[in-house]
Design a protein around this motif. Sequence first.
Motif, short mmCIF file in Angstrom:
data_model
loop_
_atom_site.label_atom_id
_atom_site.label_comp_id
_atom_site.label_asym_id
_atom_site.label_seq_id
_atom_site.Cartn_x
_atom_site.Cartn_y
_atom_site.Cartn_z
N LEU A 140 1.21 -1.05 -0.19
CA LEU A 140 -0.10 -0.08 -0.13
C LEU A 140 0.57 1.24 0.01
O LEU A 140 0.75 1.86 -0.53
CB LEU A 140 -0.55 -0.25 1.39
CG LEU A 140 -2.05 0.63 1.03
CD1 LEU A 140 -2.92 0.41 -0.09
CD2 LEU A 140 -2.64 0.66 2.61
N PHE A 144 0.88 4.24 -2.36
CA PHE A 144 0.55 6.11 -1.43
C PHE A 144 1.63 6.73 -2.51
O PHE A 144 1.64 7.91 -2.72
CB PHE A 144 0.90 5.86 -0.36
CG PHE A 144 0.70 6.95 0.47
CD1 PHE A 144 -0.91 7.14 0.40
CD2 PHE A 144 1.79 7.82 0.83
CE1 PHE A 144 -0.95 8.61 1.31
CE2 PHE A 144 1.47 9.02 0.96
CZ PHE A 144 0.11 9.68 1.91
N HIS A 243 -4.01 1.79 -8.47
CA HIS A 243 -5.02 0.98 -7.14
C HIS A 243 -4.68 -0.62 -8.07
O HIS A 243 -4.25 -0.77 -9.00
CB HIS A 243 -7.08 0.85 -7.99
CG HIS A 243 -7.98 2.20 -7.42
ND1 HIS A 243 -8.52 2.08 -6.62
CD2 HIS A 243 -7.63 3.52 -7.80
CE1 HIS A 243 -8.89 3.46 -6.10
NE2 HIS A 243 -7.99 4.02 -6.84
N GLN A 278 -6.57 -0.33 6.24
CA GLN A 278 -7.66 -0.45 4.87
C GLN A 278 -8.35 0.39 3.94
O GLN A 278 -8.02 1.17 3.99
CB GLN A 278 -9.07 -1.67 5.13
CG GLN A 278 -9.10 -3.17 5.14
CD GLN A 278 -10.67 -3.60 5.13
OE1 GLN A 278 -11.31 -2.52 6.52
NE2 GLN A 278 -11.18 -4.30 4.42
N ARG A 279 -7.86 0.23 2.35
CA ARG A 279 -8.58 1.09 1.43
C ARG A 279 -9.51 1.07 0.99
O ARG A 279 -10.02 -0.37 0.52
CB ARG A 279 -7.13 1.26 0.42
CG ARG A 279 -7.53 1.60 -0.81
CD ARG A 279 -6.03 1.95 -1.71
NE ARG A 279 -6.62 2.96 -2.46
CZ ARG A 279 -5.92 2.67 -3.73
NH1 ARG A 279 -4.67 2.45 -3.83
NH2 ARG A 279 -5.60 4.01 -5.12
N LYS A 280 -10.59 2.22 0.83
CA LYS A 280 -11.96 1.92 0.35
C LYS A 280 -11.66 3.53 -1.37
O LYS A 280 -12.26 4.37 0.13
CB LYS A 280 -13.23 2.02 1.20
CG LYS A 280 -13.23 1.08 2.07
CD LYS A 280 -14.36 1.15 2.95
CE LYS A 280 -14.73 -0.46 3.93
NZ LYS A 280 -15.38 -0.48 4.99
N ASP A 282 -10.69 6.44 -2.41
CA ASP A 282 -9.10 7.20 -2.57
C ASP A 282 -9.44 7.14 -0.91
O ASP A 282 -8.60 7.69 0.06
CB ASP A 282 -9.34 8.65 -2.60
CG ASP A 282 -9.12 7.94 -4.71
OD1 ASP A 282 -8.34 7.46 -4.54
OD2 ASP A 282 -9.73 8.82 -5.22
N ASP A 283 -10.04 6.33 0.02
CA ASP A 283 -10.35 6.21 1.52
C ASP A 283 -9.26 5.32 2.49
O ASP A 283 -9.61 4.62 1.55
CB ASP A 283 -11.42 6.82 2.08
CG ASP A 283 -12.35 7.70 1.45
OD1 ASP A 283 -11.36 8.47 1.48
OD2 ASP A 283 -13.53 8.03 1.35
N LEU A 284 -8.90 5.64 3.74
CA LEU A 284 -8.53 4.73 4.02
C LEU A 284 -8.70 4.25 5.71
O LEU A 284 -9.35 5.84 5.73
CB LEU A 284 -6.38 4.86 4.48
CG LEU A 284 -5.28 5.53 3.21
CD1 LEU A 284 -4.03 5.86 4.10
CD2 LEU A 284 -5.47 3.57 3.32
N GLY A 334 -5.80 10.49 3.34
CA GLY A 334 -6.38 9.57 2.41
C GLY A 334 -5.68 9.02 1.35
O GLY A 334 -4.54 9.54 1.16
N MET A 335 -5.27 8.03 0.52
CA MET A 335 -4.92 8.07 -0.66
C MET A 335 -4.69 9.19 -1.70
O MET A 335 -5.69 9.49 -1.61
CB MET A 335 -4.83 6.38 -1.46
CG MET A 335 -4.83 5.84 -0.72
SD MET A 335 -3.41 5.33 -0.67
CE MET A 335 -2.50 4.12 -1.87
#
Length: 451
Positions: A140, A144, A243, A278-280, A282-284, A334-335
Amino acid sequence: MDYYEILEVETSATTAEIKKSYRKLALRYHPDKVNEEGRDEAEAKFKELTNAYEVLIDETKRHNYDLYGNAEGPNGDNGGGYGGYDDFYGGGGANGFGPEDFYRFFNGMGGDEYGYASSSPPKPAVPRTDDATIEVDVTLEDLFKGKVIKTTITRDILCTLCDGVGYKKNAINKQCPDCDGKGVEIKIKRYGPGIIRQESVNCTKCEGRGKIYRSKDKCKKCLGSRVQEETKIYEFEIKKGAHSGESIVLEGASDQAPGKQSGDIRLTYNCKPHDSFQRKGDDLYMKYKITLVELLSGFSKIVAKHLDGRALKITTPKGKVLRPGDFIKLKNEGMPSKKKSASWFSSSSSQKRGDLYIELEIEFPQDNWYLEKNDLVSLLNILPTKLQNKLDIEKQEIPSDCLEDANVEDISDIIITNKQLLPQEKEHHENGHGHGHRGQGSNGQPECPQQ
Ligand SMILES: [Zn+2]
Ligand SMILES: [Zn+2]
């Protein structure tokens, strides 16, 4: 039979309507789409259909047909002059309905409604060498910060000495008689019902060279194999915020082969699970455990090491009580986002970023956590002991004037369970509302039991 009847259209039908109907019927009667017994009949029907179509789709021929009953005009003979059907299966397209039309016809099916009319003649598909696929694991942190992956790839390239011919450059040769020096033959390949593709295939006699050489003139470098190996370092740049599962494609970078297009090299990167985040999108997301005291009193602590190495220290607002289910949201932590920043004034160098959500998990104290009874007393003195919400109070308090002393039953034999241990709910519903409930009026107010 009348051409309009054959095509199942009105005599006033537009060109588009005729095409549409022809397509539908042609698919139904295509000789390849029926079984052995019905084939002769289908073939005749298909021929008839194509014949009618060829006339009605042509403005002049249709005009003649409408006026004189045949496509050629007053002096023409009835129903003759069409050889297009045979063209599907070989021979030249002298009547203007050759393999290319057939190709266009079927390949237009999936596209726009009248794809036949709008598409241009296709170029024959040139065979390609196999694509090369590479899969790599990334972290990750890599996604990033972005990462360049360098990898050594060995592939076939055309021999540099003979340019892939396989013979000496100035060797004596003569034109290949089989392909007239073109080196290729056009073949129609059927990939299934309605899927036809033209392919240019290397002439077998000259192997696509178009020329015939003497065997003693073979290239010294590739010994006639026409290819050599090349080993090179390739760089693949994974962009910030990329991604997991995405690919980088180097078009035409795969093996070279005479008479073939080079396939692509495709590098796919997959992200390994991260210990904290955990990534969802662009959010972490991360989880963070706090104690019951921290829940009530707030905290100021380093909660995470971010993907770029920074330590994230959080101080909760003074006086803020955290509650089960609360998240702490850190904006722009976030990302990196691939989406363009929405605000016009932000410079292109500052990439938009998602947010970081910290889910709070609460650790409650063990049973019998207090050392002395006094601890409990002081706690009771500090924390509120009464419900604060008026509705909750009304809902739960049973007015004393409707209870007799004898109706109060002391129960000390209770079991504390939790959600996971509850009986599994069955599909069917128990009938009866209010059955077994403590009496509660429709207005939500407690009622005294009847009698
Ligand atoms: Zn040839
Ligand atoms: Zn060579």
